[in-house]
Design an enzyme around this catalytic site. Structure first.
Site, PDB file in Angstrom:
ATOM      1  N   ASP A  17       0.815  -1.221   0.000  1.00 36.49           N
ATOM      2  CA  ASP A  17       0.000   0.000   0.000  1.00 36.49           C
ATOM      3  C   ASP A  17       0.844   1.264   0.000  1.00 36.49           C
ATOM      4  OD1 ASP A  17      -2.245  -1.714   0.305  1.00 36.49           O
ATOM      5  OD2 ASP A  17      -1.828  -1.817   2.444  1.00 36.49           O
ATOM      6  N   GLY A  19       1.686   3.002  -2.579  1.00 31.55           N
ATOM      7  CA  GLY A  19       1.327   3.937  -3.667  1.00 31.55           C
ATOM      8  C   GLY A  19       2.040   3.569  -4.952  1.00 31.55           C
ATOM      9  N   LYS A  20       2.359   2.287  -5.103  1.00 30.40           N
ATOM     10  CA  LYS A  20       3.045   1.839  -6.323  1.00 30.40           C
ATOM     11  C   LYS A  20       2.188   2.100  -7.560  1.00 30.40           C
ATOM     12  CE  LYS A  20       3.366  -2.350  -4.531  1.00 30.40           C
ATOM     13  NZ  LYS A  20       2.943  -2.134  -3.146  1.00 30.40           N
ATOM     14  N   LYS A  22       0.171   4.517  -8.288  1.00 34.84           N
ATOM     15  CA  LYS A  22       0.297   5.885  -8.807  1.00 34.84           C
ATOM     16  C   LYS A  22       1.576   6.020  -9.623  1.00 34.84           C
ATOM     17  CE  LYS A  22       1.112  10.681  -7.700  1.00 34.84           C
ATOM     18  NZ  LYS A  22       1.011  11.825  -6.812  1.00 34.84           N
ATOM     19  N   ALA A  43      -3.877  -7.821  -3.985  1.00 33.80           N
ATOM     20  CA  ALA A  43      -3.353  -6.476  -4.243  1.00 33.80           C
ATOM     21  C   ALA A  43      -4.488  -5.514  -4.554  1.00 33.80           C
ATOM     22  CB  ALA A  43      -2.396  -6.524  -5.424  1.00 33.80           C
ATOM     23  N   GLY A  44      -4.261  -4.269  -4.268  1.00 31.42           N
ATOM     24  CA  GLY A  44      -5.227  -3.240  -4.642  1.00 31.42           C
ATOM     25  C   GLY A  44      -4.454  -2.003  -5.021  1.00 31.42           C
ATOM     26  N   HIS A  45      -4.475  -1.662  -6.289  1.00 31.08           N
ATOM     27  CA  HIS A  45      -3.724  -0.498  -6.752  1.00 31.08           C
ATOM     28  C   HIS A  45      -4.711   0.600  -7.083  1.00 31.08           C
ATOM     29  CE1 HIS A  45      -0.220  -3.245  -8.205  1.00 31.08           C
ATOM     30  NE2 HIS A  45      -0.553  -3.431  -6.950  1.00 31.08           N
ATOM     31  N   ARG A 145       2.555 -29.012  -6.394  1.00 34.35           N
ATOM     32  CA  ARG A 145       2.272 -29.588  -7.720  1.00 34.35           C
ATOM     33  C   ARG A 145       0.837 -30.068  -7.877  1.00 34.35           C
ATOM     34  NH1 ARG A 145       7.657 -32.560  -6.665  1.00 34.35           N
ATOM     35  NH2 ARG A 145       6.581 -32.497  -4.673  1.00 34.35           N
ATOM     36  N   GLN A 224       2.202  -6.063  -3.398  1.00 33.54           N
ATOM     37  CA  GLN A 224       2.638  -6.229  -1.999  1.00 33.54           C
ATOM     38  C   GLN A 224       4.036  -5.598  -1.841  1.00 33.54           C
ATOM     39  OE1 GLN A 224       1.276  -9.359  -3.524  1.00 33.54           O
ATOM     40  NE2 GLN A 224      -0.640  -8.462  -2.953  1.00 33.54           N
ATOM     41  N   THR A 301      -9.773  -4.833   1.113  1.00 36.02           N
ATOM     42  CA  THR A 301     -10.673  -5.351   2.157  1.00 36.02           C
ATOM     43  C   THR A 301     -11.342  -4.238   2.973  1.00 36.02           C
ATOM     44  OG1 THR A 301      -8.804  -5.451   3.675  1.00 36.02           O
ATOM     45  CG2 THR A 301      -9.317  -7.475   2.461  1.00 36.02           C
ATOM     46  N   ARG A 305      -5.807   0.462   8.378  1.00 34.89           N
ATOM     47  CA  ARG A 305      -4.393   0.079   8.419  1.00 34.89           C
ATOM     48  C   ARG A 305      -3.758   0.551   9.714  1.00 34.89           C
ATOM     49  NH1 ARG A 305      -3.877   2.362   2.387  1.00 34.89           N
ATOM     50  NH2 ARG A 305      -4.769   0.581   1.319  1.00 34.89           N
ATOM     51  N   GLY A 416       0.528  14.342  -3.161  1.00 38.47           N
ATOM     52  CA  GLY A 416      -0.938  14.274  -3.194  1.00 38.47           C
ATOM     53  C   GLY A 416      -1.344  13.126  -4.087  1.00 38.47           C
TER      54      GLY A 416
HETATM   55  P1  IMP Z   1      -2.605 -12.818   1.807  1.00 40.02           P
HETATM   56  O1  IMP Z   1      -1.715 -12.260   0.763  1.00 40.02           O
HETATM   57  O2  IMP Z   1      -4.061 -12.566   1.530  1.00 40.02           O
HETATM   58  O3  IMP Z   1      -2.323 -14.261   2.109  1.00 40.02           O
HETATM   59  O4  IMP Z   1      -2.324 -12.050   3.180  1.00 40.02           O
HETATM   60  C1  IMP Z   1      -1.095 -12.178   3.888  1.00 40.02           C
HETATM   61  C2  IMP Z   1      -0.688 -10.847   4.502  1.00 40.02           C
HETATM   62  O5  IMP Z   1      -0.337  -9.938   3.466  1.00 40.02           O
HETATM   63  C3  IMP Z   1      -1.795 -10.156   5.291  1.00 40.02           C
HETATM   64  O6  IMP Z   1      -1.211  -9.462   6.372  1.00 40.02           O
HETATM   65  C4  IMP Z   1      -2.377  -9.160   4.298  1.00 40.02           C
HETATM   66  O7  IMP Z   1      -3.003  -8.077   4.938  1.00 40.02           O
HETATM   67  C5  IMP Z   1      -1.116  -8.754   3.572  1.00 40.02           C
HETATM   68  N1  IMP Z   1      -1.353  -8.267   2.223  1.00 40.02           N
HETATM   69  C6  IMP Z   1      -1.598  -9.004   1.124  1.00 40.02           C
HETATM   70  N2  IMP Z   1      -1.741  -8.223   0.061  1.00 40.02           N
HETATM   71  C7  IMP Z   1      -1.569  -6.964   0.475  1.00 40.02           C
HETATM   72  C8  IMP Z   1      -1.554  -5.697  -0.194  1.00 40.02           C
HETATM   73  O8  IMP Z   1      -1.729  -5.576  -1.414  1.00 40.02           O
HETATM   74  N3  IMP Z   1      -1.316  -4.612   0.604  1.00 40.02           N
HETATM   75  C9  IMP Z   1      -1.077  -4.725   1.928  1.00 40.02           C
HETATM   76  N4  IMP Z   1      -1.070  -5.875   2.587  1.00 40.02           N
HETATM   77  C10 IMP Z   1      -1.312  -6.983   1.864  1.00 40.02           C
END
Ligand code: IMP
Length: 434
Positions: A17, A19-20, A22, A43-45, A145, A224, A301, A305, A416
């Site tokens: 998180d 800010g990649k 951007k 991931a959430g960008h 596998r 991540q 989610t 944070r 910003g």
């Molecule tokens: P998982 O990737 O869903 O298995 O989660 C494992 C850990 O990585 C947890 O603490 C998640 O909150 C964290 N996590 C996974 N993806 C992200 C992300 O894109 N940003 C921040 N934390 C992440």
């Protein structure tokens, strides 16, 4: 082939998180190919354009640039239902990817039983605080596998044989296996979801190799971050992929010499979602203020944070691990108005010694207390600034401390959320690239 490759990687240096999205969106205009190489829809960008924010989970952040070809590499996990929803949302905004998308035939699928297992475990004794998207089990089954590749979708006659071993294994492990859809239902849903995507499945490694041979610039987009890396993060409170530099090579099939520049992205402070060590965490009003000012709630989610001051040892560790050429410091403006800003410069151990090396064992983190150096805040806001000369002297001093602690020059400063808010630093590895 040029001596130094024009290809560039953007990697996270904290717990995600940063800010990649951007930065990738900004850089993408100068690249022909944008590649994701690990992670899935955990991931959430977020990309903000003209005040409108667009959240991307599996689609590379170059999506908004018509001239960018998007590649999903072999190290990625795909949830096809979610992927299709994302494509639909982009299409509704007039962004069509149909002639500029390639999904690796070696990328693995996230299936309903992976999600059930992930969520089942989080309800049990060991809580990592995962995103619940099935990431751990999907990677785990890949290593065991028993994974299912996108290429398997092109062979419907053998697809059930690929899915069955993992599916049966999960049934054995779940407390309530009857809640799982039947194998036939899993297959049917998968084939329905996959049908419109089949033409996009192909040889991403070959595509990238050819692009490299033609010297078309490639941008590698990390998801991540290093502290969530399976090997180099705060194990076991990590994700299940290699989110640092090594994952780029395994997750694309490109050799190290294909990469020219590594940009590491960090926030001007620290955040983390989920469980696990975070020595810089602030449990007081300051932490709350960072969360509110930085709108620190998960893109994927919606979870609040955990927030704290900039943690220099973790970020320096990430710079070293990835061989970072330049730092992109994001969200500096969130610190506007603080009388004082802190930097965690090390940790005090049980005996009072100052340590900077990160422990390998999760329980060793419990004995570490942050050593915080407080610096004067700045009264002139940084929000929206576009030139280094316009930063208040205190803000410049703060940036200098971050750079010094990480032994890495600063290449970009974000002031910003919008594309226009921020600037590259003269003489840095990003000069002339945005
Ligand atoms: P998982 O990737 O869903 O298995 O989660 C494992 C850990 O990585 C947890 O603490 C998640 O909150 C964290 N996590 C996974 N993806 C992200 C992300 O894109 N940003 C921040 N934390 C992440």
């Amino acid at each position: 082939m040029t001596h130094r490759s024009p290809n560039l990687a953007v990697l996270g240096l904290q717990w995600g998180d940063e800010g990649k999205g951007k930065l990738v969106d900004l850089l993408a205009a100068g690249f022909r190919h944008v590649v994701r190489f690990q992670g899935g829809n955990n991931a959430g960008h977020t990309v903000v354009v003209a005040g409108q924010s667009i959240a991307l989970h599996q689609v590379p952040s170059g999506a908004l640039h018509q001239g960018c070809f998007l590649v999903v590499g072999s190290g990625v996990l795909l949830n096809l239902g979610v992927f299709r929803q994302e494509l639909d949302r982009l299409a509704q905004r007039g962004i069509d990817l149909s002639d500029r998308l390639l999904l690796s035939d070696k990328a693995h699928l996230i299936l309903p039983h992976h999600i059930a297992l992930d969520q089942g475990r989080e309800g049990g004794a060991i809580k990592i605080g995962t995103t619940g998207r099935g990431i751990g089990p999907a990677y785990e089954f890949k290593a065991a596998r028993m994974g299912v590749r996108l290429a398997d979708l092109l062979h419907p006659d053998t697809l059930a044989d690929r899915i069955r071993p993992g599916y049966e294994e999960v049934r054995l492990r779940l407390n309530n296996p009857s809640a799982l859809p039947s194998l036939e239902a899993v297959m049917k849903e998968l084939m329905d979801q996959a049908a419109p995507l089949l033409p996009f499945i192909g040889d991403s490694q070959g595509h990238l190799m050819e692009a490299w041979g033609r010297q078309e610039p490639i941008l590698f987009e990390g998801a991540q971050a290093t502290l969530l890396d399976l090997d180099h993060g705060t194990y076991p409170f990590v994700t299940s992929s290699s989110c640092s530099i090594g994952g780029l090579f395994t997750g694309t099939g490109m050799p190290p010499k294909a990469l020219g520049t590594v940009v590491g992205v960090a926030k001007a402070y620290t955040t983390r979602v989920g469980a696990g060590p975070m020595p810089s965490e602030l449990f007081d009003a300051t932490g709350e203020r960072l969360r509110e000012a930085g709108r620190e709630f998960g893109t994927t989610t919606g979870r609040p944070r955990r927030c704290g001051w900039f943690d220099a040892p973790i970020t320096a560790h990430a710079c070293r691990t990835n061989g970072v050429d330049g730092l992109a410091i994001m969200k500096l403006d969130v610190l506007d108005g603080f009388d004082q800003v802190g930097v965690v410069v090390g940790y005090r151990d049980g005996e009072g010694g100052l340590v900077k090396r990160l422990p390998a064992c999760a329980s060793d983190w419990d004995h570490l207390r942050p050593e915080v150096r407080m610096l004067k805040g700045w009264s002139r806001p940084t929000r929206g600034l576009q030139r280094l000369e316009d930063l208040a002297p205190e803000a410049r001093a703060y940036m200098d401390v971050l750079s010094e602690c990480c032994s890495t020059p600063i290449a970009y400063l974000s002031t910003g959320p919008d594309r226009a808010e921020g600037f590259t630093l003269p003489g840095s590895c990003l000069e002339g690239r945005l």
